[in-house]
Scaffold this active site. Structure first.
Site, PDB file in Angstrom:
ATOM      1  CG  LEU A 199      -1.617  10.434   3.199  1.00 48.33           C
ATOM      2  CD1 LEU A 199      -2.453  11.311   4.111  1.00 48.33           C
ATOM      3  CD2 LEU A 199      -0.489  11.261   2.592  1.00 48.33           C
ATOM      4  N   GLY A 255       0.834  -1.201   0.000  1.00 46.36           N
ATOM      5  CA  GLY A 255       0.000   0.000   0.000  1.00 46.36           C
ATOM      6  C   GLY A 255       0.865   1.246   0.000  1.00 46.36           C
ATOM      7  CG  HIS A 290     -15.621   9.137   5.002  1.00 45.60           C
ATOM      8  ND1 HIS A 290     -15.207   9.419   3.727  1.00 45.60           N
ATOM      9  CD2 HIS A 290     -14.843   9.877   5.822  1.00 45.60           C
ATOM     10  CE1 HIS A 290     -14.230  10.306   3.777  1.00 45.60           C
ATOM     11  NE2 HIS A 290     -13.974  10.587   5.029  1.00 45.60           N
ATOM     12  NE  ARG A 312     -15.657  13.597   9.333  1.00 49.06           N
ATOM     13  CZ  ARG A 312     -14.554  13.338   8.654  1.00 49.06           C
ATOM     14  NH1 ARG A 312     -14.073  12.103   8.602  1.00 49.06           N
ATOM     15  NH2 ARG A 312     -13.911  14.304   8.036  1.00 49.06           N
ATOM     16  CB  SER A 347     -14.756  18.820   2.348  1.00 48.13           C
ATOM     17  OG  SER A 347     -14.125  19.231   3.539  1.00 48.13           O
TER      18      SER A 347
END
Lengths: 222, 254, 657
Positions: free
Chosen positions: C42, C39, C421, C329, C283
């Site tokens: 980041l 992978g 998400h 969220r 966003s």
């Protein structure tokens, strides 16, 4: 970074095109300016004086060598770039992408080739007989004004010249601003200016040159 | 927004692998909703092909939100299709009319060989970045983020160049298959920042050399790249690159 | 028993102490130690770059055509860091505290504190790499606020923060590739972990271009393969995002922690029909300026702009006055679901709420008018000015919304609905990010460690880069120091042979099913089961049903899936089949975990456990633990509990009122 590496890289080759292109643009200004003397309507006196200065003076004649070097570099490099670039896409598209750029921007190679063919005719009409008459040194010249008058009395020649000028015009419409981009002018305000300046230049130069054969053919000048 | 359904003919490039020759095949698709994305229409077609016992169309895609840069279809004569500033995955079917024939081709460039159908190999882009598209700073060497104020206009211009998603549409659009817009976006991104200063000259020289080695063409400033770029990377970056190159090559020691 | 290996001592000093005392590997030995990284998002790209810089021999793998495409690239809003550049009271402790509280007290204190500590270094590192963060006119870095916090600590690059950070890490990685420290394998998918003497010693990877299986040895293997949100079929994840790497690790013995902790993001573009292949996030930063509302009247057929102010229900502002539209969220998502379930939803599907910028446009317009010194500007002109400001801030997001929906969000409010998400769960790791298989590490979203039951916005980028740049270079060295005597093992070793055979047998079985149903259709069905029964709200009965249904689906998949093409070629359907097969197994485990956790916390909401006001009801006495599941057989798991001990923070009922 040797000079060879610089000028054989894709950007370096473009720099050659741009520098020689800008040099040729400067030449066009001189050429158009001098030729415009025909409209003095004095039977070619002023024009022939100018032509004499260019042909019989040692400095312009040395510059002329430079001009040919520049011209040949521009032609050879241009043709090589065009052929090279065409090889980069072995399988073409079924539907061409045409609305992202101007047709003449995509056709610089063809326009250039047309100009080259025109140049062969043009040089063999004027430059070559004149220099031959001079034995290729600084000898006496032929009456170029009379030569123009004679050449431009034939319809097909006039048509070919006008088409040649049109090719030059479209070549310049892209080439002018492109040359400046290639030498690195990236500021938006200069680019905008160069685009309009380039288009104006192409139109004026095309008109000036095209009007010459037309003026003779239609007898607008005596 | 009025929604409607449509029937289309999809004419698509099929090529088994990089060695075999390819050709176009046409397929009908029915009852496509105008709300679908283009790739969802291809999904429908693929499901149909699989059920019919055919090989589905191979294509690159991943994020489907216009940012990863993996999707790459040349649709009706334009990379990423007709919409401006758009990627293939964000193209939606309301851009098409009932009964239309849609022609889909892979990116075409010698430097982007076809892997299968619409998939091409863009690893040349990675190698161009390897040639200098970075700032050499090892982890842990950084000073405080605010130690070096950066003029906002320059930071914004740098960001505008850094938005490049590396999709290769510029190459696909260019008549010379030139990678100059991609390359110049990276050169401009880093040259505009003070952090990029130490390697500024070697970066541009090495990256251009690598681009040439990969077999991309030379730029002739036609502007097709800018017109098709999904992130609207400006062609003035190419002029900036030219300037960087000119200065770097003229002032080089050897 | 799982040992989290949390260093002793006060919370503030744990990481410093660890770094001061962990074992080191000298440069000459690093050259001989091979590390496999799967992978290149980041976490993976930053780890590969950082370890390459240190001198390890690194091999990095990604399934995309280039490491730059990893889905970290899609993160929009920003990255948190405790810099306190705004002088608004931020500190390492506050970031730590907000993250723990945001995670509903289900994360490990020591890990989260370390994350908060290194957060500032991340910003510095990224700036040095040339990441073009947003700046103020004075040239200094700009910040904005995000959900679940009351300070401005989020650094951003327009709506493309993830892209810019990933490009930074990608460039650092490419530099190491150019230097020969990292070898990159793009278009490769890891399909098995190779274990020798109980340790992870390599992987079997499939070259996706020609279908060949490859064996790769590593003294250690790092899985940085992201989350498994695609188990729901529809999510904001990329189409290729998958669970395969961590699932294979799990089947090889790595414990899987808190699999049911899924983040449902409140602001996504709603589903438009059955054809939908993925969902797109708007966003969270939009909640800084957008106001969320539904009509006060049920099934209101009027257009949004025709509904007068007093007939609108700004339900978040009503229910949570302190945080308003910027609640975390999970809270925002559930509130939207509650309104829609009650019949107040908008749009044709009625599964959407409005996110409205009209007020923000007027507010910004007035500020601009004020700057111009014009107090008598007409409302139309104010709106024009305001739209300019909003465009500058969110232009790319608004454009994206318009492309997808065909509606202009400057004129009409956006329609949004929650969507899957992020997955807080993942492979169980100890403080060193090592899984329960020695030598196998998990970084970023692939592990479970830092976000508890709910992740705060702008924390995922922070965690990915923290793990890759600043944590694993130390913790990996600590165990590799003992490996310097172990030479690289030849890949002809029987363990490699057996692992490769296992993979190739499995692929052969898949290809020979030659059934009738497409892989995609199975994936859709799995997604529907998961969303309906293990999604935003769960209950015992539904979860039990889901387990039955998934088991039946698995049987059907393995007897009726149809994969066209052949093995030794580019075959995206086969790639997908490999992934979906693992998603099905994971889905079952997620339901078991959700069923086991008889409480509501963060993103896990069990309908049986809620307060009278409909808020999540935690059960700290019985469930304050990490649920780590060990694989026993195809459908059986062993639950190992890692108790969570809070030395510093006192868990309380989360309140955003």
């Amino acid at each position: 970074m040797t000079w060879k590496q610089v000028f054989t890289s894709s950007v370096g080759k473009k720099l050659v095109m741009a520098f020689t292109g800008i040099f040729l643009i400067l030449f066009l200004i001189v050429h158009a300016g001098l030729n415009a003397c025909i409209w003095a309507n004095d039977g070619g006196e002023m024009f022939n004086k100018g032509a004499h200065f260019m042909g019989a003076n040692v400095v312009p004649r040395i510059l002329e060598i430079g001009l040919f070097v520049g011209l040949i570099l521009h032609i050879v490099q241009g043709l090589m770039l065009e052929l090279d670039n065409r090889k980069k896409r072995s399988v073409g598209y079924a539907v061409a992408y045409s609305d992202g750029s101007k047709w003449y921007s995509r056709s610089m190679g063809i326009l250039g080739t047309l100009i080259l063919l025109f140049l062969v005719l043009h040089l063999s009409d004027f430059w070559f007989p004149n220099r031959a008459h001079q034995n290729f040194v600084l000898g006496e010249e032929i009456d170029l004004y009379a030569k123009m008058k004679e050449t431009f009395s034939v319809l097909w020649v006039v048509i070919v010249y006008v088409l040649g000028c049109l090719s030059l015009g479209y070549h310049l419409a892209h080439g002018f601003q492109s040359a400046f981009r290639t030498v690195g002018v990236h500021n938006r305000k200069y680019n905008l200016m160069l685009v309009s300046l380039g288009l104006g230049f192409s139109v004026i130069v095309t008109l000036l040159f095209a009007l010459m054969p037309l003026s003779f053919y239609f007898g607008w000048i005596n | 927004m009025e929604h409607y359904n449509m029937n289309l003919t999809v004419k698509v490039w099929r090529q088994k692998n990089s060695k075999e020759k390819g050709g176009f095949e046409s397929y009908p698709v029915k009852d496509i909703s105008s709300e679908m994305s283009f790739l969802e229409m291809i999904d429908v077609l693929n499901e149909q092909l699989i059920r019919d016992g055919d090989d589905p169309i191979a294509f690159d895609h991943d994020c489907r939100e216009g940012i990863c840069g993996q999707c790459s279809m040349y649709i009706n004569g334009k990379p990423h299709g007709a919409w401006k500033a758009n990627t293939t995955c964000q193209l939606h079917m309301r851009a098409f009319k009932d009964g239309e024939t849609v022609t889909v081709e892979p990116w075409r460039a010698g430097a982007f060989p076809v892997i299968k159908d619409l998939m091409v190999d863009r690893s040349a882009f990675d190698r161009i970045i390897q040639a200098g598209g970075y700032i050499s700073v090892n982890t842990g060497n950084a000073v405080d983020g605010n130690a070096l104020p950066i003029n906002k206009d320059k930071a914004d211009a740098s960001f505008a160049a850094a938005m490049c998603i590396g999709c290769g549409a510029c190459v696909a659009a260019c008549k010379n298959s030139s990678a100059m817009l991609f390359l110049s976006a990276k050169v401009a991104h880093l040259a505009l920042l003070p952090q990029g200063e130490p390697e500024r000259k070697s970066r541009v020289l090495n990256m251009v050399a690598q681009m040439d080695k990969e077999g991309f063409g030379a730029c002739t400033n036609t502007g097709a790249c800018e017109a098709t770029c999904p992130k609207e990377i400006s062609i003035s970056n190419i002029a900036r690159l030219n300037q960087e190159y000119l200065v770097a090559s003229l002032t080089a020691d050897k | 028993m799982l040992d989290a290996k949390i260093p002793s001592g006060p919370l503030d000093d744990k990481w410093t102490e660890y770094k001061g005392h962990c074992k080191l590997v000298n440069p000459a030995n690093k050259r001989k130690l091979e590390v496999i990284i799967v992978g290149t998002g980041l976490a993976g790209a930053s780890a590969a770059a950082a370890l390459g810089e240190l001198g390890y021999k690194v091999k990095a793998f990604c399934f995309q055509d280039s490491p730059r495409r990893a889905h970290s690239i899609a993160a929009q809003g920003g990255i948190n860091a405790a810099k306190n550049y705004q002088n608004d009271g931020d500190s390492v402790f506050r970031l730590f505290y907000d993250t723990i509280k945001g995670g509903d007290y289900r994360a490990r204190e020591a890990n989260v504190h370390r994350l908060a500590e290194v957060s500032a270094n991340i910003i510095d590192q990224c700036v040095a790499q040339g990441v073009p963060f947003a700046r103020e006119y004075g040239g200094l870095l700009s910040n904005r606020s995000f959900g679940g916090t009351q300070v401005q600590r989020t650094f951003y690059a327009a709506g493309q923060t993830g892209q810019q950070l990933l490009i930074g890490a990608y460039q650092a990685l490419e530099r190491q590739i150019a230097l020969g420290n990292v070898k990159m394998y793009a278009r490769h998918e890891m399909l098995e972990i190779v274990k020798i003497d109980g340790k992870a010693r390599g992987i079997i990877a499939r070259n996706l271009v020609n279908g060949e299986l490859e064996r790769h040895f590593g003294h250690a293997v790092l899985l940085c393969t992201g989350g498994y949100g695609n188990v729901f079929y529809l999510s904001t994840n990329a189409m290729g995002s998958n669970t395969t790497a961590i699932w294979k690790a799990h089947r090889q013995g790595a414990a899987f922690a808190n699999p049911c902790f899924t983040q449902i993001h409140p602001t996504c573009i709603p589903v438009s029909g059955d054809h939908q292949s993925k969902l797109t996030l708007m966003s969270e930063s939009l909640r800084n300026d957008g106001r969320i509302w539904v009509p006060k009247k049920k099934d209101d057929q009027r257009k949004a702009i025709d509904i007068p102010e007093e007939e609108r229900d700004y339900y978040l502002e009503r229910r949570y006055p302190a945080f308003g539209n910027l609640v975390p969220r999970d809270v925002a998502s559930r509130a939207a679901k509650e309104r829609c379930d009650e019949g107040y939803g908008v749009g044709t599907s009625k599964q959407a709420v409005y996110l409205d910028f009209a007020d923000a446009i007027v507010r910004y317009g007035k500020i601009e008018a004020g700057k111009e010194g014009n107090d008598h500007m007409s409302m139309e002109d104010i709106i024009v000015l305001g739209k300019e400001v909003v465009k500058e801030k969110y232009g790319n997001l608004f454009d994206m919304y318009e492309k997808i929906t065909g509606e202009n969000p400057y004129e009409l409010p956006m329609r949004i609905y929650p969507a899957v998400h992020y997955t807080m769960g993942g492979l169980w790791v100890n403080y060193e990010l090592q899984t329960s298989i020695p030598g196998l590490y998990a970084l970023g979203e692939a592990n479970f460690s830092d976000h508890g039951a709910n992740r705060l916005g702008a924390s995922a980028l922070m965690q990915g880069l923290a793990d890759g740049y600043f944590v694993v270079p130390y913790t990996l060295g600590n165990s590799l120091a003992d490996e310097i005597y172990n030479k690289a093992i030849e890949t002809s070793h029987p363990a490699f042979e057996a692992a490769e055979k296992e993979v190739s047998d499995r692929i052969n079985v898949l290809m020979n099913i030659k059934g009738k149903q497409t892989v995609e259709s199975f994936h859709k069905r799995l997604g529907k089961i998961m969303w309906d029964k293990c999604g935003m709200a769960r209950n015992k009965e539904g979860l039990q049903q889901a387990i039955q249904e998934i088991q039946a689906l698995k049987k059907e998949f393995w007897s009726d899936v149809r994969i066209p093409g052949s093995i030794n070629e580019m075959n995206p359907e086969l790639d997908k089949a490999n992934r979906v097969a693992d998603f099905i197994e994971l889905g079952e485990l997620m339901c078991h975990d959700a069923l086991n956790r008889n409480e509501s916390c963060g993103g896990h909401f069990r309908e049986e456990f809620q307060t009278e006001e409909g808020e999540a009801l935690r059960d700290d006495a019985n469930y304050m633990y990490v649920a780590a599941w060990e694989s026993k057989s195809a459908h059986e798991w062993n639950l190992v509990k890692e108790p969570l001990i809070y030395d510093v923070v006192k868990p309380s009922q989360r309140s955003y009122k």
